[in-house]
Design an enzyme around this catalytic site. Structure first.
Site, mmCIF file in Angstrom:
data_model
loop_
_atom_site.group_PDB
_atom_site.id
_atom_site.type_symbol
_atom_site.label_atom_id
_atom_site.label_comp_id
_atom_site.label_asym_id
_atom_site.label_seq_id
_atom_site.Cartn_x
_atom_site.Cartn_y
_atom_site.Cartn_z
ATOM 1 N N GLY A 82 0.790 -1.217 0.000
ATOM 2 C CA GLY A 82 0.000 0.000 0.000
ATOM 3 C C GLY A 82 0.827 1.274 0.000
ATOM 4 O O GLY A 82 2.046 1.274 0.211
ATOM 5 N N HIS A 365 21.103 17.157 -55.287
ATOM 6 C CA HIS A 365 20.415 15.888 -55.085
ATOM 7 C C HIS A 365 21.397 14.722 -55.174
ATOM 8 O O HIS A 365 22.503 14.840 -55.701
ATOM 9 C CB HIS A 365 19.283 15.684 -56.112
ATOM 10 C CG HIS A 365 19.578 16.215 -57.472
ATOM 11 N ND1 HIS A 365 18.871 17.232 -58.043
ATOM 12 C CD2 HIS A 365 20.532 15.884 -58.369
ATOM 13 C CE1 HIS A 365 19.357 17.503 -59.239
ATOM 14 N NE2 HIS A 365 20.368 16.701 -59.462
#
Length: 465
Positions: A82, A365
């Protein structure tokens, strides 16, 4: 010495996530949920040295993550008993200075923010409370613990976990966020008195509220989103979607345009006004983008510094600097250590790695530039490659201002091309090229007439038709 400290509950294993990693390390917009919480704590003014993290079954992974971020304390919760039991593990941190106020947070609540933390702390101090619970109004309230108030005074009397709620208590819409401010001294008093006589058989931190009596208060957050966490992948997806919308809204307010879908922006990204983000764009890390840019579509930017009026179309860029008026794309890869100076133009199918590209240079490119220092106004023809690696070492290529690199040139590093020099198309350059010179380095053409293998190929093709 700071008068505040923080304990973060991060022991959950998150079995429903079906992951090798603990729940708190599951990502929301590329950052573990625990990271969002740690950032909010830091922004609220609590230093790393005053933060303790409760770990569980994956303690080593959480500790490794924390080590990369700062000097945090960790406390192992060996057994899951818890939230109250989890906080007990950090007792040694609390007793160091019992005059402090301690903030308790859940490590899987990424929407908890510094503004809420500090506003709740202000109320906590003003009312001199033993505990201040950060609450939110959530309808339907689902699995959250309900805030129960005294009917006469409307003051907080207890927090009831959903499993233990009566039918009437289940109707309550004010819920516990899992975040609290405690006086450390009073928290240390209450923790040993917790009992596990509930349906879960756990020690609830929420039971400290009843133990501390009337000296309690609540701060209701402006937005119920602060309570949200995730227990499975579907809920994690929902958190990602909500965080995406929240961050995008901040950029809208800052003058950024986002059109189309699938634009994802990391938490630390900064974008100036009048920049446009196109569909299918991911921006993450410590990226900063100037004004007037067009980013995307189909673009990923990670840890980059980008100037003004930059256009990136179908670009992947990582750990790079891209200066004003650069145009790149489509299908461009800008790798770590690269600087593209002003007015550089990069066309399709180009990769640049660990290189300085001078102002006004054009890589049209089908080009690879690696480990290179390129001057201003250089023109690269199609198919240029800097051969920077010999299989053992990497070497640099240097190209001077105004050079012209012909199509399909191979530059075998280490090599230099001087200012105003040129290379002829199809050359493989292995020696330095002086300034203003033309380098032609081609093998002699050797023609074999009536090549019989080609004749055989032609005959074979004719038979197959």
């Amino acid at each position: 010495m700071e008068d505040r400290c923080c304990i973060i509950l991060a022991a959950g294993d998150g079995k429903r996530m079906n992951s090798a990693n603990p729940k708190v390390l599951m990502p929301v917009l590329f950052e573990p949920m625990l990271g969002w919480v740690l950032d909010s704590v830091k922004e609220a003014g609590i230093s790393d040295e005053n933060v303790g993290v409760i770990t569980g079954s994956s303690a080593d992974k959480v500790a490794e993550y924390l080590k990369k971020r700062g000097k945090y304390h960790t406390f192992l919760q060996a057994e899951r008993k818890g939230t109250g039991h989890a906080v007990m593990q950090a007792e040694s941190m609390l007793v160091e200075d019992i005059s402090k106020d301690v903030l308790i947070l859940c490590g899987d609540a990424p929407f908890m923010d510094a503004a809420t933390i500090n506003a709740a702390y202000k109320l906590h101090k003003e009312q001199n409370s033993d505990v201040t619970v950060i609450t939110a109004n959530v309808a339907p309230a689902g699995n959250y613990g309900r805030i129960k108030r005294d009917r006469n005074t409307n003051l907080l009397s207890s927090i009831v976990e959903m499993k233990d709620c009566s039918p009437d208590e289940l109707k309550i819409t004010e819920v516990n966020s899992g975040a609290y401010w405690f006086k450390a001294e009073r928290l240390l008093w209450a923790l040993p008195q917790l009992r596990d006589n509930n349906k879960s058989g756990e020690f609830y931190l929420t039971d400290t509220v009843k133990l501390l009596g009337k000296n309690t208060s609540t701060y209701m957050a402006d937005d119920s989103i602060i309570v949200l966490g995730a227990n499975d992948r579907k809920q994690l997806r929902e958190l990602n979607d909500m965080m995406t919308e929240l961050i995008n809204s901040r950029h809208y307010a800052a003058g950024v345009d986002i059109i189309g879908h699938n634009v994802i922006i990391g938490k630390d990204v900064k974008i100036a006004r009048d920049t446009l983000l196109m569909p299918n764009t991911i921006i993450r890390g410590k990226t900063e983008i100037g004004s007037g840019c067009v980013i995307g579509p189909n673009t990923q930017i990670d840890n980059c510094e980008i100037g003004e009026n930059v256009t990136l179309n179908c670009v992947q860029a990582f750990d790079a600097k891209i200066c004003d008026n650069v145009k790149a794309g489509p299908f461009v890869h800008i790798r770590a250590g690269t600087t593209l100076n002003k007015n550089v133009k990069i066309g399709d199918f180009v990769e640049v790695k660990n290189s300085e590209i001078g102002e006004g240079t054009a890589l049209a490119h089908l080009t690879y530039i690696g480990d290179s220092d390129v001057g201003k106004n250089v023109n690269f023809g199609c198919g240029t490659v800097t051969a920077n690696y010999d299989g053992i070492e990497k070497y640099r290529t240097k190209i001077g201002d105004n050079a012209f690199i012909g199509c399909n040139t191979n530059l075998i590093a280490p090599v230099e091309v001087g200012e105003n020099a040129a290379t002829a198309a199809g050359s493989t350059i292995t020696n330095n090229v002086p300034p203003a010179a033309l380098a032609i380095e081609r093998g002699q053409v050797n023609i074999k007439e009536n090549w019989y293998k080609n004749e055989l190929r032609i005959k074979k093709d004719k038979k197959s038709k």
